[in-house]
Design an enzyme around this catalytic site. Structure first.
Site, PDB file in Angstrom:
ATOM      1  N   ARG A  42     -10.701  -7.020  19.507  1.00 22.31           N
ATOM      2  CA  ARG A  42      -9.352  -7.530  19.227  1.00 22.31           C
ATOM      3  C   ARG A  42      -8.624  -7.699  20.575  1.00 22.31           C
ATOM      4  NH1 ARG A  42      -5.908  -3.387  15.716  1.00 22.31           N
ATOM      5  NH2 ARG A  42      -6.701  -4.525  13.926  1.00 22.31           N
ATOM      6  N   TYR A  75       2.780  -7.424  16.235  1.00 22.97           N
ATOM      7  CA  TYR A  75       3.164  -6.516  15.143  1.00 22.97           C
ATOM      8  C   TYR A  75       3.961  -5.330  15.690  1.00 22.97           C
ATOM      9  CZ  TYR A  75       2.663  -2.514  11.992  1.00 22.97           C
ATOM     10  OH  TYR A  75       2.909  -1.402  11.235  1.00 22.97           O
ATOM     11  N   ILE A  86      13.496  -9.576   1.593  1.00 23.30           N
ATOM     12  CA  ILE A  86      14.503  -8.739   2.274  1.00 23.30           C
ATOM     13  C   ILE A  86      15.384  -9.569   3.213  1.00 23.30           C
ATOM     14  CG2 ILE A  86      13.272  -6.543   2.095  1.00 23.30           C
ATOM     15  CD1 ILE A  86      12.534  -6.884   5.117  1.00 23.30           C
ATOM     16  N   PHE A 139       0.815  -1.228   0.000  1.00 19.84           N
ATOM     17  CA  PHE A 139       0.000   0.000   0.000  1.00 19.84           C
ATOM     18  C   PHE A 139       0.849   1.278   0.000  1.00 19.84           C
ATOM     19  CE2 PHE A 139      -2.187   2.823   3.323  1.00 19.84           C
ATOM     20  CZ  PHE A 139      -2.757   3.650   2.377  1.00 19.84           C
ATOM     21  N   THR A 190       5.992   2.799  12.791  1.00 17.44           N
ATOM     22  CA  THR A 190       4.601   3.066  13.147  1.00 17.44           C
ATOM     23  C   THR A 190       4.494   3.709  14.520  1.00 17.44           C
ATOM     24  OG1 THR A 190       2.526   1.965  13.695  1.00 17.44           O
ATOM     25  CG2 THR A 190       4.507   0.653  13.958  1.00 17.44           C
ATOM     26  N   ASP A 191       3.392   4.424  14.739  1.00 23.11           N
ATOM     27  CA  ASP A 191       3.134   4.976  16.078  1.00 23.11           C
ATOM     28  C   ASP A 191       2.810   3.878  17.082  1.00 23.11           C
ATOM     29  OD1 ASP A 191       0.604   4.276  15.105  1.00 23.11           O
ATOM     30  OD2 ASP A 191      -0.297   6.255  15.374  1.00 23.11           O
ATOM     31  N   GLU A 192       2.509   2.665  16.580  1.00 29.36           N
ATOM     32  CA  GLU A 192       2.086   1.601  17.494  1.00 29.36           C
ATOM     33  C   GLU A 192       3.204   1.152  18.428  1.00 29.36           C
ATOM     34  OE1 GLU A 192      -0.525  -1.363  15.804  1.00 29.36           O
ATOM     35  OE2 GLU A 192      -1.044  -0.027  14.158  1.00 29.36           O
ATOM     36  N   LYS A 221       7.955  -4.258  15.066  1.00 29.35           N
ATOM     37  CA  LYS A 221       8.385  -2.975  14.502  1.00 29.35           C
ATOM     38  C   LYS A 221       9.299  -2.232  15.487  1.00 29.35           C
ATOM     39  CE  LYS A 221       7.251  -1.317  11.108  1.00 29.35           C
ATOM     40  NZ  LYS A 221       7.823  -1.427   9.727  1.00 29.35           N
TER      41      LYS A 221
HETATM   42  P1  NAD Z   1       1.424  -3.659   3.183  1.00 32.37           P
HETATM   43  O1  NAD Z   1       1.114  -4.849   4.023  1.00 32.37           O
HETATM   44  O2  NAD Z   1       0.356  -3.074   2.329  1.00 32.37           O
HETATM   45  O3  NAD Z   1       2.653  -3.973   2.218  1.00 32.37           O
HETATM   46  C1  NAD Z   1       3.790  -4.645   2.651  1.00 32.37           C
HETATM   47  C2  NAD Z   1       4.619  -4.999   1.429  1.00 32.37           C
HETATM   48  O4  NAD Z   1       5.816  -5.662   1.882  1.00 32.37           O
HETATM   49  C3  NAD Z   1       3.920  -5.982   0.471  1.00 32.37           C
HETATM   50  O5  NAD Z   1       4.091  -5.547  -0.853  1.00 32.37           O
HETATM   51  C4  NAD Z   1       4.637  -7.302   0.712  1.00 32.37           C
HETATM   52  O6  NAD Z   1       4.667  -8.143  -0.439  1.00 32.37           O
HETATM   53  C5  NAD Z   1       6.033  -6.824   1.085  1.00 32.37           C
HETATM   54  N1  NAD Z   1       6.776  -7.800   1.898  1.00 32.37           N
HETATM   55  C6  NAD Z   1       6.330  -8.463   2.993  1.00 32.37           C
HETATM   56  N2  NAD Z   1       7.294  -9.290   3.457  1.00 32.37           N
HETATM   57  C7  NAD Z   1       8.384  -9.111   2.645  1.00 32.37           C
HETATM   58  C8  NAD Z   1       9.685  -9.650   2.630  1.00 32.37           C
HETATM   59  N3  NAD Z   1      10.082 -10.558   3.546  1.00 32.37           N
HETATM   60  N4  NAD Z   1      10.541  -9.237   1.674  1.00 32.37           N
HETATM   61  C9  NAD Z   1      10.149  -8.339   0.737  1.00 32.37           C
HETATM   62  N5  NAD Z   1       8.915  -7.794   0.704  1.00 32.37           N
HETATM   63  C10 NAD Z   1       8.037  -8.173   1.655  1.00 32.37           C
HETATM   64  O7  NAD Z   1       2.000  -2.575   4.204  1.00 32.37           O
HETATM   65  P2  NAD Z   1       1.802  -0.990   4.220  1.00 32.37           P
HETATM   66  O8  NAD Z   1       0.511  -0.692   4.872  1.00 32.37           O
HETATM   67  O9  NAD Z   1       2.108  -0.454   2.890  1.00 32.37           O
HETATM   68  O10 NAD Z   1       2.951  -0.582   5.251  1.00 32.37           O
HETATM   69  C11 NAD Z   1       4.244  -0.229   4.785  1.00 32.37           C
HETATM   70  C12 NAD Z   1       5.100   0.080   5.995  1.00 32.37           C
HETATM   71  O11 NAD Z   1       4.505   1.150   6.740  1.00 32.37           O
HETATM   72  C13 NAD Z   1       5.235  -1.094   6.960  1.00 32.37           C
HETATM   73  O12 NAD Z   1       6.561  -1.135   7.431  1.00 32.37           O
HETATM   74  C14 NAD Z   1       4.280  -0.761   8.078  1.00 32.37           C
HETATM   75  O13 NAD Z   1       4.729  -1.300   9.310  1.00 32.37           O
HETATM   76  C15 NAD Z   1       4.340   0.758   8.092  1.00 32.37           C
HETATM   77  N6  NAD Z   1       3.129   1.423   8.593  1.00 32.37           N
HETATM   78  C16 NAD Z   1       1.927   1.233   7.977  1.00 32.37           C
HETATM   79  C17 NAD Z   1       0.792   1.902   8.462  1.00 32.37           C
HETATM   80  C18 NAD Z   1      -0.552   1.778   7.795  1.00 32.37           C
HETATM   81  O14 NAD Z   1      -1.497   2.440   8.226  1.00 32.37           O
HETATM   82  N7  NAD Z   1      -0.705   0.988   6.744  1.00 32.37           N
HETATM   83  C19 NAD Z   1       0.889   2.727   9.578  1.00 32.37           C
HETATM   84  C20 NAD Z   1       2.128   2.858  10.199  1.00 32.37           C
HETATM   85  C21 NAD Z   1       3.242   2.231   9.669  1.00 32.37           C
HETATM   86  P1  TYD Z   2      -6.598  -1.316  11.365  1.00 36.17           P
HETATM   87  O1  TYD Z   2      -7.005  -0.707  10.082  1.00 36.17           O
HETATM   88  O2  TYD Z   2      -6.424  -2.795  11.431  1.00 36.17           O
HETATM   89  O3  TYD Z   2      -5.277  -0.557  11.845  1.00 36.17           O
HETATM   90  P2  TYD Z   2      -4.515  -0.608  13.287  1.00 36.17           P
HETATM   91  O4  TYD Z   2      -4.901  -1.837  13.996  1.00 36.17           O
HETATM   92  O5  TYD Z   2      -3.085  -0.615  12.842  1.00 36.17           O
HETATM   93  O6  TYD Z   2      -4.900   0.658  13.991  1.00 36.17           O
HETATM   94  O7  TYD Z   2      -7.659  -0.919  12.470  1.00 36.17           O
HETATM   95  C1  TYD Z   2      -7.981   0.429  12.746  1.00 36.17           C
HETATM   96  C2  TYD Z   2      -8.948   0.445  13.908  1.00 36.17           C
HETATM   97  O8  TYD Z   2     -10.186  -0.119  13.466  1.00 36.17           O
HETATM   98  C3  TYD Z   2      -8.499  -0.417  15.073  1.00 36.17           C
HETATM   99  O9  TYD Z   2      -8.915   0.216  16.276  1.00 36.17           O
HETATM  100  C4  TYD Z   2      -9.249  -1.719  14.884  1.00 36.17           C
HETATM  101  C5  TYD Z   2     -10.536  -1.275  14.226  1.00 36.17           C
HETATM  102  N1  TYD Z   2     -11.147  -2.215  13.266  1.00 36.17           N
HETATM  103  C6  TYD Z   2     -12.509  -2.504  13.361  1.00 36.17           C
HETATM  104  O10 TYD Z   2     -13.218  -2.020  14.269  1.00 36.17           O
HETATM  105  N2  TYD Z   2     -13.042  -3.350  12.427  1.00 36.17           N
HETATM  106  C7  TYD Z   2     -12.303  -3.904  11.427  1.00 36.17           C
HETATM  107  O11 TYD Z   2     -12.848  -4.687  10.598  1.00 36.17           O
HETATM  108  C8  TYD Z   2     -10.911  -3.582  11.336  1.00 36.17           C
HETATM  109  C9  TYD Z   2     -10.052  -4.168  10.245  1.00 36.17           C
HETATM  110  C10 TYD Z   2     -10.377  -2.720  12.276  1.00 36.17           C
END
Ligand code: NAD
Ligand code: TYD
Length: 371
Positions: A307, A162, A64, A15, A136-138, A166
């Site tokens: 959760r 998770y 990776i 993403f 991540t902020d998590e 991180k």
């Molecule tokens: P995503 O799950 O959409 O994409 C992860 C990508 O990494 C995928 O394309 C997957 O194929 C690839 N991947 C997984 N394992 C791999 C490996 N061993 N080697 C090579 N490629 C691999 O994730 P995202 O939501 O795009 O998140 C990207 C980064 O941002 C992550 O590090 C995540 O922790 C961080 N992040 C995401 C969010 C969010 O809201 N989505 C928030 C905070 C931080």
């Molecule tokens: P999510 O998108 O999984 O992100 P994160 O767990 O990293 O914050 O979830 C966002 C919030 O929404 C989290 O508080 C969990 C909640 N959630 C639901 O209530 N229903 C759902 O189907 C999902 C996927 C998440």
């Protein structure tokens, strides 16, 4: 910043990474960008189709954790920047199967750091290199309603496998800077949303479910709070950090938009009802959407069991990146939701293809067994 024009971007079939390489190749078309992605369930080549013709862009399928491959890419393409997006990224999956999170997020980051240290520091191939870790902020844990937002000085208190994986990766990145002189930076962002998000995360799942007339699951009371960041704003924030951020420093990137989950889903439902309700074409394309049948999308909301270890609230203090690097998010939540909804409505081939049988089975199992 040192003059870096050739990048290894890991996890960019996912993403945020795919949005980032679209952003980067548009803004800096002369930079070389090599994507390394293992194409797990979350990786999708279709998210990169528009870049296939770009002469400075290339895609390598690989892991990776494969240090020899990473070293070869750094040497062969003379890359001097790494932006590491590759990760297992979904909290729910880290509860049902944490092993992959340890392997990719911790061991994988370590292998990347080792490859960078060997090629850039030991072999001295790139004096002005940069290793950027997307985090991540998590890692900071959970806030109560009255707590101040997370600053970069907040202690690490991860609650899910998770978040713990991180956090471990962030510590390794810091250690490689302090011990080996690798030039690193870290950004910790809040919840992203926007195009190309896998429909297991809240906003993407809500959109893809509501247009198919499927239930919208809300965990627990729905009163948990998240700070929503439009993905383009995140990409701009990383750009600022890469261009002007200090090495060895961490920057928080947030959207300044705190919402309860139920408030957010209700807002998205109202928006979908309006957009679909006004378009005969969308009603024909999505006949199962409540708005196509004169009903409200909010009627699909279903409260499900919570959760385990569900963090209550995340909120991000962006003072550092604002004051040091002049960063502010530009997309407010209403605009960001509108852009995101329209993208999913107009790109159903993309998300229908990823919602295959095995994925749908996994998501359905979340709301039956033990939840
Ligand atoms: P995503 O799950 O959409 O994409 C992860 C990508 O990494 C995928 O394309 C997957 O194929 C690839 N991947 C997984 N394992 C791999 C490996 N061993 N080697 C090579 N490629 C691999 O994730 P995202 O939501 O795009 O998140 C990207 C980064 O941002 C992550 O590090 C995540 O922790 C961080 N992040 C995401 C969010 C969010 O809201 N989505 C928030 C905070 C931080
Ligand atoms: P999510 O998108 O999984 O992100 P994160 O767990 O990293 O914050 O979830 C966002 C919030 O929404 C989290 O508080 C969990 C909640 N959630 C639901 O209530 N229903 C759902 O189907 C999902 C996927 C998440």
């Amino acid at each position: 910043m040192a003059d870096i024009h050739s990048w290894l971007v890991t996890g960019a079939a996912g993403f945020i990474g795919s949005n980032f390489v679209h952003y980067w190749c548009t803004r800096y078309p002369d930079d070389r960008v090599v994507v390394l992605d293992a194409l797990t369930y979350a990786g999708n080549r279709n998210s990169l189709t528009a870049l296939e013709a770009h002469e400075n862009f290339s895609f390598v399928q690989g892991d990776i954790t494969d240090q020899a491959l990473v070293e070869a890419l750094l040497r062969d393409h003379q890359l001097d920047g790494i932006v590491n997006f590759a990760a297992e990224s979904h909290v729910d999956r880290s509860i049902t199967g944490p092993d992959a999170f340890i392997s990719t997020n911790i061991v994988g980051t370590h292998r990347l750091l080792e490859a960078a240290r060997k090629v850039w520091v030991t072999e001295g191939r790139a004096a002005g290199h940069r290793f950027h870790q997307v985090s991540t902020d998590e890692v900071y844990g959970s806030l109560g309603n009255d707590d101040p937002p997370f600053t970069e000085e907040h202690p690490y208190l991860p609650n899910s496998p998770y978040a713990a994986s991180k956090a471990s990766a962030d510590h390794l990145v810091r250690a490689y800077q302090e011990t080996f002189g690798l030039r690193t930076s870290i950004s910790n962002c809040s919840n992203n949303y926007g195009p190309y998000q896998f429909p297991e995360k809240l906003i993407a799942l809500t959109i893809c479910n509501l247009v198919r007339g499927k239930a919208l699951p809300i965990y627990g009371t729905g009163m948990n709070i998240r700070d929503w960041l439009f993905v383009d704003d995140h990409c701009r924030g990383i750009d600022r950090v890469l261009r002007a951020g200090k090495t060895g420093r961490t920057y928080n990137i947030g959207g300044g938009t705190e919402m309860t989950n139920i408030g957010l889903v209700q807002r998205l439902c109202e928006l979908a009802d309006q957009v679909i309700g006004e378009s005969a074409e969308l009603q024909a394309r999505y006949p199962d959407a409540p708005a196509s049948k004169g009903r409200t999308s909010a009627s699909l909301i279903e409260y499900v069991s919570d959760r385990p270890g569900h963090d209550w609230r995340y909120a991000i203090d962006i003072s550092r990146i604002d004051q040091e690097l002049g960063y502010q998010p530009l997309t407010d939540l209403d605009r960001g939701l509108e852009l995101t909804l329209n993208w999913y409505l107009n790109n159903d081939q993309w998300w229908q293809a990823v919602m295959d049988g095995s994925y749908q089975q996994w998501i359905d199992s979340q709301y039956t067994a033990g939840r």
